[in-house]
Motif scaffolding. Sequence first.
Motif, PDB file in Angstrom:
ATOM      1  N   TYR A 322       6.386  -9.637  -2.490  1.00  7.00           N
ATOM      2  CA  TYR A 322       5.082  -9.922  -1.902  1.00  7.00           C
ATOM      3  C   TYR A 322       5.181 -10.302  -0.410  1.00  7.00           C
ATOM      4  O   TYR A 322       4.173 -10.377   0.272  1.00  7.00           O
ATOM      5  CB  TYR A 322       4.395 -11.070  -2.654  1.00  7.00           C
ATOM      6  N   ARG A 351       7.638  -0.059   3.380  1.00  5.71           N
ATOM      7  CA  ARG A 351       6.269  -0.029   3.881  1.00  5.71           C
ATOM      8  C   ARG A 351       6.192   0.383   5.334  1.00  5.71           C
ATOM      9  O   ARG A 351       5.138   0.770   5.812  1.00  5.71           O
ATOM     10  CB  ARG A 351       5.637  -1.413   3.794  1.00  5.71           C
TER      11      ARG A 351
ATOM     12  N   GLY B 237       3.122  -4.209  -3.312  1.00  7.46           N
ATOM     13  CA  GLY B 237       3.392  -2.827  -2.951  1.00  7.46           C
ATOM     14  C   GLY B 237       2.453  -1.812  -3.574  1.00  7.46           C
ATOM     15  O   GLY B 237       2.635  -0.610  -3.403  1.00  7.46           O
ATOM     16  N   GLY B 239      -0.731  -1.374  -2.859  1.00 11.42           N
ATOM     17  CA  GLY B 239      -1.640  -0.792  -1.875  1.00 11.42           C
ATOM     18  C   GLY B 239      -2.890  -1.603  -1.591  1.00 11.42           C
ATOM     19  O   GLY B 239      -3.874  -1.059  -1.089  1.00 11.42           O
ATOM     20  N   LYS B 240      -2.881  -2.897  -1.852  1.00 11.82           N
ATOM     21  CA  LYS B 240      -4.055  -3.737  -1.582  1.00 11.82           C
ATOM     22  C   LYS B 240      -4.384  -3.778  -0.099  1.00 11.82           C
ATOM     23  O   LYS B 240      -5.526  -3.598   0.316  1.00 11.82           O
ATOM     24  CB  LYS B 240      -3.806  -5.178  -2.076  1.00 11.82           C
ATOM     25  N   THR B 241      -3.352  -4.005   0.695  1.00 10.68           N
ATOM     26  CA  THR B 241      -3.576  -4.130   2.131  1.00 10.68           C
ATOM     27  C   THR B 241      -4.022  -2.809   2.736  1.00 10.68           C
ATOM     28  O   THR B 241      -4.969  -2.750   3.528  1.00 10.68           O
ATOM     29  CB  THR B 241      -2.294  -4.634   2.815  1.00 10.68           C
ATOM     30  N   MET B 242      -3.359  -1.733   2.314  1.00  8.16           N
ATOM     31  CA  MET B 242      -3.740  -0.416   2.838  1.00  8.16           C
ATOM     32  C   MET B 242      -5.189  -0.105   2.480  1.00  8.16           C
ATOM     33  O   MET B 242      -5.934   0.420   3.301  1.00  8.16           O
ATOM     34  CB  MET B 242      -2.843   0.678   2.249  1.00  8.16           C
ATOM     35  N   ARG B 264       1.507 -10.844   5.821  1.00  2.00           N
ATOM     36  CA  ARG B 264       2.505 -10.553   6.850  1.00  2.00           C
ATOM     37  C   ARG B 264       1.919 -10.467   8.259  1.00  2.00           C
ATOM     38  O   ARG B 264       0.835  -9.913   8.443  1.00  2.00           O
ATOM     39  CB  ARG B 264       3.163  -9.209   6.537  1.00  2.00           C
ATOM     40  N   ALA B 505      -4.132   7.649   2.831  1.00  2.00           N
ATOM     41  CA  ALA B 505      -4.646   7.009   4.041  1.00  2.00           C
ATOM     42  C   ALA B 505      -3.992   7.604   5.280  1.00  2.00           C
ATOM     43  O   ALA B 505      -4.521   7.513   6.380  1.00  2.00           O
ATOM     44  CB  ALA B 505      -4.380   5.505   3.984  1.00  2.00           C
TER      45      ALA B 505
END
Lengths: 461, 592
Positions: A322, A351, B237, B239-242, B264, B505
């Motif tokens: 996370y 990422r 990882g 894909g929440k932020t994306m 982050r 995206a």
Amino acid sequence: MKEKEYRYAAAARTGLLFLKGVPGVAFGDRVSIRDRHGRKRNGQVILSSEELVMVQVLEGTDDLNLDDTWVRFLDQPFELALSPDLLGRVFNGIGEPRDERPPIISRLRRNVNGEPVNPVARAYPREFIQTGISAIDGLNSLVRGQKLPIFSGSGLPHNRLVAQIVRQSRLLGEESRFVVVFAAMGLSYADARFFREDFENNGVLGNVAMFINLADDPPIERLILPRTALTAAEYLAFDLDLHVLVVLTDMTYYAEALREVATAKGDVPTRKGYPGYLYSDMAEIYERAGRVHKRHGSITMVPVVSMPSDDITHPIPDLTGYITEGQIVLSRELNNQNLYPPVNIPPSLSRLMKDGIGKDDTREDHPRVASQLYAAYARALEVRNLASIIGRDELPDLDRRYLDFADQFEQRFLAQGPDEDRSVIQTLNIAWELLSLLPGEVLSRVSETDLARYHDWEGGK
Amino acid sequence: MKSGRIIEVNGPLVQARLPGIANGEQLRVGELGLTGEVIGLDGERALIQVYESTEMLRPGEEVVPLGHPLSAELGPGLLGGIFDGVQRPLRAIMESAGEHIPRGLALPALDRKKHWDFIPEASLRAGQEIRGGMVLGRVQETEAVEHRILVPPGIKGELMELAGAGRYTLEQTIARVRTPLKGIQGLSLLQRWPVRQPRPYARRDDGIAPLLTGQRILDTFFPLLKGGKGAIPGPFGAGKTMLQQQIARWTNADIVIYVGCGERGNELVDILESFPELTDPYSGRSLMERTLLVANTSNMPVVAREASIYLGVTLAEYYRDQGHDVVMLADSTSRWAEALREVAGRLGQMPVEEGYPAYLASRLAAFYERAGRVDTLGGDSGSVTLIGAVSPPGGDFSEPVTNHTKDIIQTFWALSKSLADARHYPSVSWTESFSDAVEAAARWWSREISPAWQARRAQALDLLARAEELSRIINLVGVEALSPAQRWSVEAASLVREALLQQSALDEVDSYCSPQKQFALLDLAMSLYQRGGELIDNQVPVSALLQLPALARLRRAKNSYGNEQLDALARLKEDMQDQLDKLARDYREGRS
Ligand SMILES: Nc1ncnc2c1ncn2[C@@H]1O[C@H](COP(=O)(O)OP(=O)(O)OP(=O)(O)O)[C@@H](O)[C@H]1O
Ligand SMILES: [Mg+2]
């Protein structure tokens, strides 16, 4: 206050020392402790009130007694002396020499906790690092300034993989290599020797600063060690403009030490007994990787996290995932087939890859090839599963091709020697050889131009 | 209020002797002047949470009450800005202190020196009665956004004077009003509002229009309304932020507030570096002109994380009150809940589930309750849409934060690890997600795009569910056991997944999909499925259907044709129909 020595602790247990009636002690203060044999220990204030001061003793409280323990509050946080001489040296968790050489003398000293970087001051990492390892370069690329952990398990070859990354990593078109800050928490003697010899054999020892806490060293020291090591890394990167690769191994031992102290303090436990602040605590460490505007250096971080019982949902790998910018997951199953490096592709992720690959960085088709390999391998694994139930012969023709693809992908793309240094172009070429085992119609993640250019389909050779 | 002395320092929690202080009051703590807030009282002892690191703070140091609760500064100059969780301006901090955030640095959120062009409301006259929420005038805050200067809520009285058009700083008086209780008060472009208190409005309305995001799986399958509340749970990882960044980019809202809460630093840099270069598809202006960032990254002090969510929603309400549609994205509400847990733990409050205090559910509900479409006090209409990411430990949706959130929100976009592992993005699961807003959204789609929308959508979801069932059979006995019609369903579902649901995206053409194109693709896929099914009933083999060139084109249509190429999609539909008709003819003739 600095000069004054206090005696008669009120209590000493599980790594904590309690003193009464010492007013005005600073939270986080560094403490020097002398036990009844005259031996010195180090501590840090973790609670300070008018009535009570709680000190966490890095070397533990074993063998302390209450009447003959002398405590001095140094009125300063833990600091590290900084100079270029850090490279080539070996230290303990608070930066004292472990290599029988004199301590670093410097007027430049910094608090090991650092200060949070202003997000506005960060520069987005986007420079591709070629590690020479296909599973990483092709599918989970590392970029300069990224934090990319390796999720492993006992008996898996994470050390060999880390050593290979350290040896082979370089920027395309640049000569300069990385300097290394190596932070070991709870490492076995044998593993420590492995790394030392590997650095030595490759002639890079002079470019490595090591901070070592071995398996039989006091666990509480592990809490401060990565902070000390990262203070050194920040100095090398942002004062001396060097590109620094930080290896933290093993964060699981770090987190276990944190749990030990938290339990002793009586903090509210959450999953598996770890304190609720494990996330924020680890983030303070991991977020020190990165790049900063107007500074030439960078901190790229490769932590090793062993997954207790191979469980990726265990709080330590889970919270690490996370925070970090992806993860390389090792697979016991592949390792049992003697496949090296045994990278478990589906759960692995980088990422920051998207901004470090493609036209100007690696090759134009790279992003789509990576996505296509992932999709095809995911499908192939489903088919393999199905084949194990109903038998290979019952499968339609296309599915049999997928089976073949899965095998070849593992044998030719994933597998490589521990000294085999593939260029990213080689990696992409192997990828296309594999994609050529499948008909173009099912490869919808690559473009038609890609197919025309790289896909070598002969209708099933 | 008199100052007091620190009695205890325990991480971010400090106790001080401060008789008579009120809960919620702001304080300057210690010699460094750290900022803190009273969160509990115990006799003469005040329990204080400090928004900055308390390292080297000691008992005996002074604590000075500031006389007000944690409040947001509101006025022109917010947009395009980036603030920490207690609204310190991060750009100004970098200019004055360099790349690290020093402690005890108190800078005002908004620039006091900058002049703004103010145009007074033409209809207002001296002597007129004014009250909270009324528009005093306008400032063009950015090219894209008009900032309406409102009478602060709670003020009511006779307008004595309103400044003429001209350039004013934030603190210059632009109006004076005689109030019955407090006498004559000066108003400026700047006002404050306590962040933990929702801003008032006249009336709450039901949502009527979907919040469009340009993402097919959201807009077409699990819509959210303007003024609604949505959640994006998913393991790391997934894909929440994306997905949140995609929404921030492409949504048809007027204002976007992005709160990076305990996540982050590089993700905020990503926005800061890319948004100024991107164009808002609706206004044609740089995206940064309508965007505002609140950043309390994971390495910044935990307690300010708790405040950041309230700061964000207060800023959202402020723009709502000006008649704008605002979206606030919070990444991640789990980190906010953890900050709550951290403080509760240090206060010795009884943990109930996974260490969380008993009030977790009510705090979450109260936060999401601040979403809504409202009639503003000024007689306008505006909305706040709240979208929170949730980061469940171990990806386990039964944990407290996900669980409580699920009960509160209207739209649930559940991200799936297995989809993400296969690089199927957005990894929104079509089996676990839900939306309570389909009926309302259908009215809009039917009116604006096509009356067939709701039926087509239902058909597609139905097909996906059926294929899911069938894949269980395949996994037991193999695909050969299925009837041709069943195999066609499996193939068509896989086409829907590829041609509709999956949307990268990173793909230049497909990153944003207009509602027209969304419907065109949906319609194409569903008519193929239907007509194909008829052919199969007439003995046409599945393999023949799979070889139709139109099918291969449909698979790639999303990134072959841009939003403006609807005619190409219409042609594709015709071609497809022709090919299907021909196939039907061939088989009829071949048989006879
Ligand atoms: N819609 C998308 N299109 C293309 N790639 C995507 C998309 N969503 C996610 N990804 C890929 O997945 C990666 C992880 O996504 P993201 O950072 O949004 O995950 P997350 O759920 O926010 O994780 P965490 O909880 O750890 O923050 C991205 O870096 C990107 O490579
Ligand atoms: Mg995220």
